[in-house]
Write an enzyme that holds these catalytic residues in place. Structure first.
Site, PDB file in Angstrom:
ATOM      1  N   GLY A  76      -6.520 -16.480  -6.280  1.00 23.01           N
ATOM      2  CA  GLY A  76      -6.499 -16.900  -7.415  1.00 23.01           C
ATOM      3  C   GLY A  76      -5.266 -16.726  -8.141  1.00 23.01           C
ATOM      4  O   GLY A  76      -4.843 -17.832  -8.918  1.00 23.01           O
ATOM      5  N   LYS A 120      -6.890 -22.535   3.184  1.00 21.68           N
ATOM      6  CA  LYS A 120      -6.352 -22.736   1.969  1.00 21.68           C
ATOM      7  C   LYS A 120      -4.788 -23.259   1.951  1.00 21.68           C
ATOM      8  O   LYS A 120      -4.516 -23.918   0.830  1.00 21.68           O
ATOM      9  CB  LYS A 120      -6.237 -21.234   1.436  1.00 21.68           C
ATOM     10  CG  LYS A 120      -7.514 -20.580   0.898  1.00 21.68           C
ATOM     11  CD  LYS A 120      -7.639 -19.445   0.305  1.00 21.68           C
ATOM     12  CE  LYS A 120      -8.994 -18.956  -0.356  1.00 21.68           C
ATOM     13  NZ  LYS A 120      -8.737 -17.453  -0.883  1.00 21.68           N
ATOM     14  N   ASN A 143      -2.830 -14.298   9.966  1.00 21.48           N
ATOM     15  CA  ASN A 143      -2.866 -12.728   9.262  1.00 21.48           C
ATOM     16  C   ASN A 143      -1.595 -12.062   9.475  1.00 21.48           C
ATOM     17  O   ASN A 143      -1.248 -11.693  10.550  1.00 21.48           O
ATOM     18  CB  ASN A 143      -3.978 -12.023   9.681  1.00 21.48           C
ATOM     19  CG  ASN A 143      -4.452 -10.746   9.121  1.00 21.48           C
ATOM     20  OD1 ASN A 143      -3.439 -10.363   8.168  1.00 21.48           O
ATOM     21  ND2 ASN A 143      -5.382  -9.995   9.550  1.00 21.48           N
ATOM     22  N   CYS A 222       6.745   3.758  -2.075  1.00 19.89           N
ATOM     23  CA  CYS A 222       7.321   4.899  -2.733  1.00 19.89           C
ATOM     24  C   CYS A 222       6.438   5.676  -3.539  1.00 19.89           C
ATOM     25  O   CYS A 222       6.453   6.899  -3.889  1.00 19.89           O
ATOM     26  CB  CYS A 222       8.642   4.338  -3.691  1.00 19.89           C
ATOM     27  SG  CYS A 222      10.288   4.236  -2.765  1.00 19.89           S
ATOM     28  N   CYS A 243     -19.041  -7.301  -5.192  1.00 17.67           N
ATOM     29  CA  CYS A 243     -17.866  -8.053  -4.887  1.00 17.67           C
ATOM     30  C   CYS A 243     -17.088  -7.686  -6.190  1.00 17.67           C
ATOM     31  O   CYS A 243     -17.511  -7.418  -7.231  1.00 17.67           O
ATOM     32  CB  CYS A 243     -17.965  -9.397  -4.676  1.00 17.67           C
ATOM     33  SG  CYS A 243     -18.694 -10.292  -5.897  1.00 17.67           S
ATOM     34  N   CYS A 296      10.623   8.971   0.494  1.00 14.17           N
ATOM     35  CA  CYS A 296       9.366   7.719   0.884  1.00 14.17           C
ATOM     36  C   CYS A 296       9.140   7.577   2.272  1.00 14.17           C
ATOM     37  O   CYS A 296      10.070   8.083   2.853  1.00 14.17           O
ATOM     38  CB  CYS A 296      10.209   6.205   0.403  1.00 14.17           C
ATOM     39  SG  CYS A 296       9.092   4.773   0.760  1.00 14.17           S
ATOM     40  N   CYS A 301      13.485   2.135   3.755  1.00 18.35           N
ATOM     41  CA  CYS A 301      13.601   1.986   2.164  1.00 18.35           C
ATOM     42  C   CYS A 301      14.626   3.116   1.909  1.00 18.35           C
ATOM     43  O   CYS A 301      15.574   3.100   1.065  1.00 18.35           O
ATOM     44  CB  CYS A 301      12.309   2.367   1.604  1.00 18.35           C
ATOM     45  SG  CYS A 301      12.488   3.014  -0.405  1.00 18.35           S
TER      46      CYS A 301
END
Length: 396
Positions: A76, A120, A143, A222, A243, A296, A301
């Site tokens: 979307g 898609k 994926n 974080c 849903c 973190c 990071c």
């Protein structure tokens, strides 16, 4: 039996692809344009975009053709994001998604019912190529959260920029699950790439975008949501037959915020929001900056935080305004003049009934200034204290 069903489904998918190709071939796409032009003619698709230069909003808008953006998730928000970037004339667009178009997606924008069953990324690429054939579109149908595919994703955003071997200029996360967000976060922290995270709530009445600069602002790990912090499986939270809600309005608004800030970052204009939220119930738009967490869980990071802290901070140079003999404004186009505080103010004369149109009469006429001053002087001179009056009465 199941094998035969799978074969039939594969044949149906191939036929749908052929049908889509046939429909696309019947439509006449415009020819490619080598260079963006600011000429204002009906046949120029970039005239409205190049007008941003004449209005001093953007300098050299055509630089957008040198930019490559990766959009992860073509749902979307992601499909509308890809659509907007394509219409803006982005140089290269890289799409990631492994889902297929379904009729249940028709409440959102961009996709059409005849594209149901197509992947898609494939459906999006065909539509986007027809909208703007100048944009280079690359699709990846897998994926990114699996171990093998994560390495492929990492290599793509690192080496598939506008120039091969260079990283993409920006990564846009438009996924709908925390696992994919964590994968994008890990990849961008490892490669030190700036990226935007976006999302829409399950009740479809709020959304947000977050600009993440590794080491400078908080990454997704974080300050993770409770589901991520507690290592809860998202699938266990979904009830059967229930849903998430979806509104094309909220999706479109969130995608608009995302692309708007992406353009500001890519073309260096305006102020990029570090975090921008949206609540549709009361039209509330919070903005804030999230600082990185020194504890973190993502080791990359922490490494980026150390690198950022070690950078030399820019030195602010203050201009000496007093040393300049030139006036602040060389020209005074509007004829503005400064008036001294002790200069008398010229008050306009009050209107009189004789000055209005015949048949009208003022409800109140201000007395003349001279008469008011005389009355005030007379009143002051006639005033006598009570003690003086008593002394006069006793002497009588």
């Amino acid at each position: 039996m199941s094998h035969a069903i799978d074969e039939l489904q594969a044949i149906i998918a191939e036929l749908k692809v052929e049908l889509e190709e046939q429909k696309t071939s019947n439509r006449q796409a415009r020819s490619r344009i080598d260079r963006m032009s600011a000429e204002v003619v009906d046949s120029n698709p970039y005239s409205r975009l190049m007008a941003l230069q004449r209005m001093n909003i953007v300098k050299e808008y055509e630089r957008i053709r040198d930019k490559a953006v990766a959009v992860v998730g073509v749902g979307g928000v992601g499909s509308v994001t890809a659509d907007m970037l394509t219409r803006c004339g982005i140089g290269k667009l890289i799409l990631f998604d492994y889902d297929k178009v379904e009729l249940a997606n028709m409440n959102r924008l961009f996709f059409t019912p005849d594209q149901a069953g197509l992947s898609k990324v494939e459906a999006a690429a065909r539509t986007l190529n027809f909208i703007n054939p100048d944009v280079q579109i690359e699709t990846h149908n897998y994926n990114i959260t699996t171990v093998d595919n994560f390495d492929r994703f990492l290599a793509t955003i690192t080496e598939s920029g506008k120039e091969l071997g260079q990283p993409v200029d920006l990564v846009l996360s438009c996924v709908d699950n925390f696992e994919a967000r964590m994968a994008i976060n890990a990849a961008c922290n490892e490669r030190n790439l700036n990226w935007f995270e976006s999302g829409v709530s399950e009740n479809a009445v709020s959304g947000h975008i977050q600009f993440i600069r590794p080491g400078d602002t908080a990454c997704f790990a974080c300050a993770p949501p409770l589901v991520v912090a507690e290592n809860i499986d998202e699938k266990t939270l979904k009830r059967e037959g229930v849903c998430a809600a979806s509104l094309p309005t909220t999706m479109g608004i969130t995608a608009g915020f995302l692309v708007q800030n992406a353009l500001k970052y890519l073309l260096n204009f305006g102020e990029v929001s570090d975090y921008l939220g949206y609540n549709a119930l009361n039209d509330f738009f919070p903005r804030m900056t999230l600082k990185p967490n020194p504890q973190c869980d993502d080791r990359n990071c922490l490494l980026r935080q150390k690198e950022f802290q070690a950078r030399p901070k820019p030195i602010e140079v203050k201009e000496d305004v007093s040393s300049s003999d030139e006036p602040l404004h060389a020209t005074n186009e509007w004829g503005i003049e400064l008036v001294a505080d002790d200069e008398p103010v010229n008050c306009p004369e009050p209107a009189k009934s004789s000055a209005v149109v015949q048949g009208l009469k003022l409800a109140y006429e201000a007395p003349e200034k001279e008469k008011v001053e005389e009355e005030n002087v007379a009143t002051v001179s006639d005033e006598t204290s009570l003690e003086d009056l008593m002394a006069q009465m006793k002497s009588m």
